[in-house]
Design an enzyme around this catalytic site. Structure first.
Site, mmCIF file in Angstrom:
data_model
loop_
_atom_site.group_PDB
_atom_site.id
_atom_site.type_symbol
_atom_site.label_atom_id
_atom_site.label_comp_id
_atom_site.label_asym_id
_atom_site.label_seq_id
_atom_site.Cartn_x
_atom_site.Cartn_y
_atom_site.Cartn_z
ATOM 1 N N GLU A 1 -87.452 -38.876 4.625
ATOM 2 C CA GLU A 1 -87.244 -40.156 3.914
ATOM 3 C C GLU A 1 -85.759 -40.490 3.847
ATOM 4 O O GLU A 1 -85.218 -40.776 2.788
ATOM 5 C CB GLU A 1 -87.820 -40.072 2.487
ATOM 6 C CG GLU A 1 -89.269 -39.628 2.419
ATOM 7 C CD GLU A 1 -89.861 -39.676 1.006
ATOM 8 O OE1 GLU A 1 -89.270 -40.314 0.119
ATOM 9 O OE2 GLU A 1 -90.919 -39.055 0.804
ATOM 10 N N GLU B 1 -93.421 -33.460 -4.083
ATOM 11 C CA GLU B 1 -92.657 -33.346 -5.337
ATOM 12 C C GLU B 1 -93.335 -32.534 -6.447
ATOM 13 O O GLU B 1 -93.314 -32.929 -7.609
ATOM 14 C CB GLU B 1 -92.303 -34.748 -5.849
ATOM 15 C CG GLU B 1 -91.567 -35.586 -4.809
ATOM 16 C CD GLU B 1 -91.237 -37.008 -5.261
ATOM 17 O OE1 GLU B 1 -91.713 -37.435 -6.314
ATOM 18 O OE2 GLU B 1 -90.483 -37.682 -4.534
HETATM 19 C C1 HXH Z 1 -89.729 -40.814 -2.886
HETATM 20 N N1 HXH Z 1 -89.435 -40.239 -4.163
HETATM 21 C C2 HXH Z 1 -91.238 -40.799 -2.602
HETATM 22 O O1 HXH Z 1 -91.583 -39.626 -1.893
HETATM 23 C C3 HXH Z 1 -91.696 -42.003 -1.797
HETATM 24 O O2 HXH Z 1 -93.091 -41.969 -1.693
HETATM 25 C C4 HXH Z 1 -91.261 -43.285 -2.441
HETATM 26 O O3 HXH Z 1 -91.713 -44.407 -1.692
HETATM 27 C C5 HXH Z 1 -89.809 -43.294 -2.594
HETATM 28 C C6 HXH Z 1 -89.143 -42.138 -2.781
HETATM 29 C C7 HXH Z 1 -88.031 -40.075 -4.463
HETATM 30 C C8 HXH Z 1 -87.752 -40.005 -5.926
HETATM 31 C C9 HXH Z 1 -87.851 -38.836 -6.602
HETATM 32 C C10 HXH Z 1 -87.587 -38.755 -7.951
HETATM 33 C C11 HXH Z 1 -87.221 -39.857 -8.656
HETATM 34 C C12 HXH Z 1 -87.130 -41.051 -7.990
HETATM 35 C C13 HXH Z 1 -87.388 -41.116 -6.630
HETATM 36 O O4 HXH Z 1 -86.971 -39.718 -9.990
HETATM 37 C C14 HXH Z 1 -85.869 -40.253 -10.520
HETATM 38 C C15 HXH Z 1 -86.026 -41.012 -11.622
HETATM 39 C C16 HXH Z 1 -84.927 -41.623 -12.172
HETATM 40 C C17 HXH Z 1 -83.683 -41.434 -11.617
HETATM 41 C C18 HXH Z 1 -83.526 -40.665 -10.501
HETATM 42 C C19 HXH Z 1 -84.627 -40.063 -9.942
#
Ligand code: HXH
Length: 359
Positions: free
Chosen positions: A270, A163
């Site tokens: 994922e 990310e």
């Molecule tokens: C993943 N991120 C990670 O890679 C993993 O390590 C974790 O266990 C779960 C999910 C996904 C993600 C990316 C951005 C994000 C949230 C989850 O940011 C947001 C914040 C608020 C609302 C929507 C997205």
């Protein structure tokens, strides 16, 4: 009654054969066809787990029935593994790798460099000031060498950087502490460190929203630049945190084709399909018939597409085991239960499961 020796022998033979055949029958009964078997000619099917899953024998058997690859949902992230500069916590990660090795499963490592779930100490000195670039890169190198080195030969692929690309329009890389301190160099360096630590490991750049055309182009640009600079980035991970409406078949296919045009492989790292398309609390809290139908269709489209691109897709990993519990319960809406996976709360296959294996 007097038995001659040959009769005795045939009787023993009969009993022995009976024993063997009933054992086989029992074995077959206990290992019915799972998801991974339907996809044996396509790609491995993985799942993200916690070490607690391995403490229960029914869950262990379920994992072995359906999956042939494991990822630690959290246990290999920087903060849990490396909570203090001189302390590593290997218990959870070791348990997952050991279970995988005992049962012939692959392991995908997740993740070495990420702005979340990174320990605070990594970025600060003893006076509480942000460290400089050299210090941070040295700490990153040590971390990566310890983790990748420990599981060398047992973890076949790593999400090296997670990310790093920004969602913001007009911003290329995320303004994380990694970026603030190192500029974009931390990305190339993370890959170089991982490659030094295990030259055989397949190294991934991993991200979400990878089908959004704007973010897709940024990720493509990043990967192209890294590959042209001979940085050892071998593949791209599309997280696949999707929903019953997104992405469309066309968007998914264009993204796969654009990344594949770099000559690299792709994994879905994922996968889950949220039954919600907004961040509101639903009026009816249960899994509605309409959500069920849309989810079945979405999963069918996704796996149709994955199978179509099997020559570049080298793995599909689900982010959690079943609807009994997933990271999408309470996220991003507190108190909202989600139903994003192929198995229900009692581990029974859902309708969507049928649409994934019926081809
Ligand atoms: C993943 N991120 C990670 O890679 C993993 O390590 C974790 O266990 C779960 C999910 C996904 C993600 C990316 C951005 C994000 C949230 C989850 O940011 C947001 C914040 C608020 C609302 C929507 C997205």
């Amino acid at each position: 009654m007097y038995f001659s020796y040959p009769m005795m022998r045939s009787k023993y033979l009969f009993v022995a054969m009976l024993t063997i055949s009933t054992t086989f029958a029992a074995y077959a009964q206990h290992s019915p066809k799972g998801l991974k078997d339907h996809y044996k000619d396509y790609f491995p099917i993985g799942v993200a787990i916690t070490p607690r899953h391995l403490q229960d024998s029914a869950t262990r058997a379920f994992l072995l029935q359906h999956f042939n690859s494991l990822t630690a949902e959290n246990a290999m992230k920087m903060e849990p593994v490396h909570p203090e500069a001189d302390r590593y916590q290997w218990g959870g990660a070791d348990a997952i790798v050991q279970f995988a090795m005992e049962n012939g499963l692959k392991v995908r490592g997740h993740t070495l460099c990420w702005h979340n779930q990174a320990p605070k100490w990594m970025f600060y000195d003893e006076k509480g000031q942000l460290v400089g670039k050299d210090t941070l890169l040295n700490r990153l190198r040590t971390h990566i060498h310890e983790v990748v080195g420990r599981y060398k030969g047992r973890i076949y692929a790593w999400d090296v950087v997670n990310e790093a690309v920004s969602d913001g329009r007009g911003e290329f890389l995320r303004n994380s502490l990694w970026y603030k301190i190192c500029g974009e160099d931390f990305i190339a360096q993370a890959f170089r460190y991982a490659h030094e630590a295990d030259p055989e490991a397949v190294l991934f750049y991993n991200d979400y929203n990878t089908e959004d055309p704007v973010k897709r182009d940024k990720i493509y640009r990043l990967l192209k630049k890294l590959r042209e600079a001979n940085v050892p980035v071998h593949a791209v991970g599309l997280q696949g945190h999707w929903s019953i409406k997104d992405p469309s078949r066309e968007r998914l296919a264009s993204a796969i084709e654009q990344y594949a045009s770099l000559g690299i492989n792709i994994q879905i790292t994922e996968l889950d399909v949220s039954v919600f398309t907004n961040n509101k609390m639903p009026e009816k809290p249960d899994f509605t018939a309409e959500q069920q139908m849309l989810q079945e269709h979405q999963y069918r489209m996704l796996f149709d597409t994955f199978r179509k691109y099997r020559h570049v897709i080298t793995g599909v990993t689900f982010w959690n085991v079943s609807d009994r519990s997933s990271w999408l319960d309470n996220f991003p809406v507190k108190g909202r239960k989600n139903y994003p996976l192929l198995f229900d709360e009692t581990l029974q296959p859902k309708k969507a499961y049928g649409s994934v294996v019926g081809f």
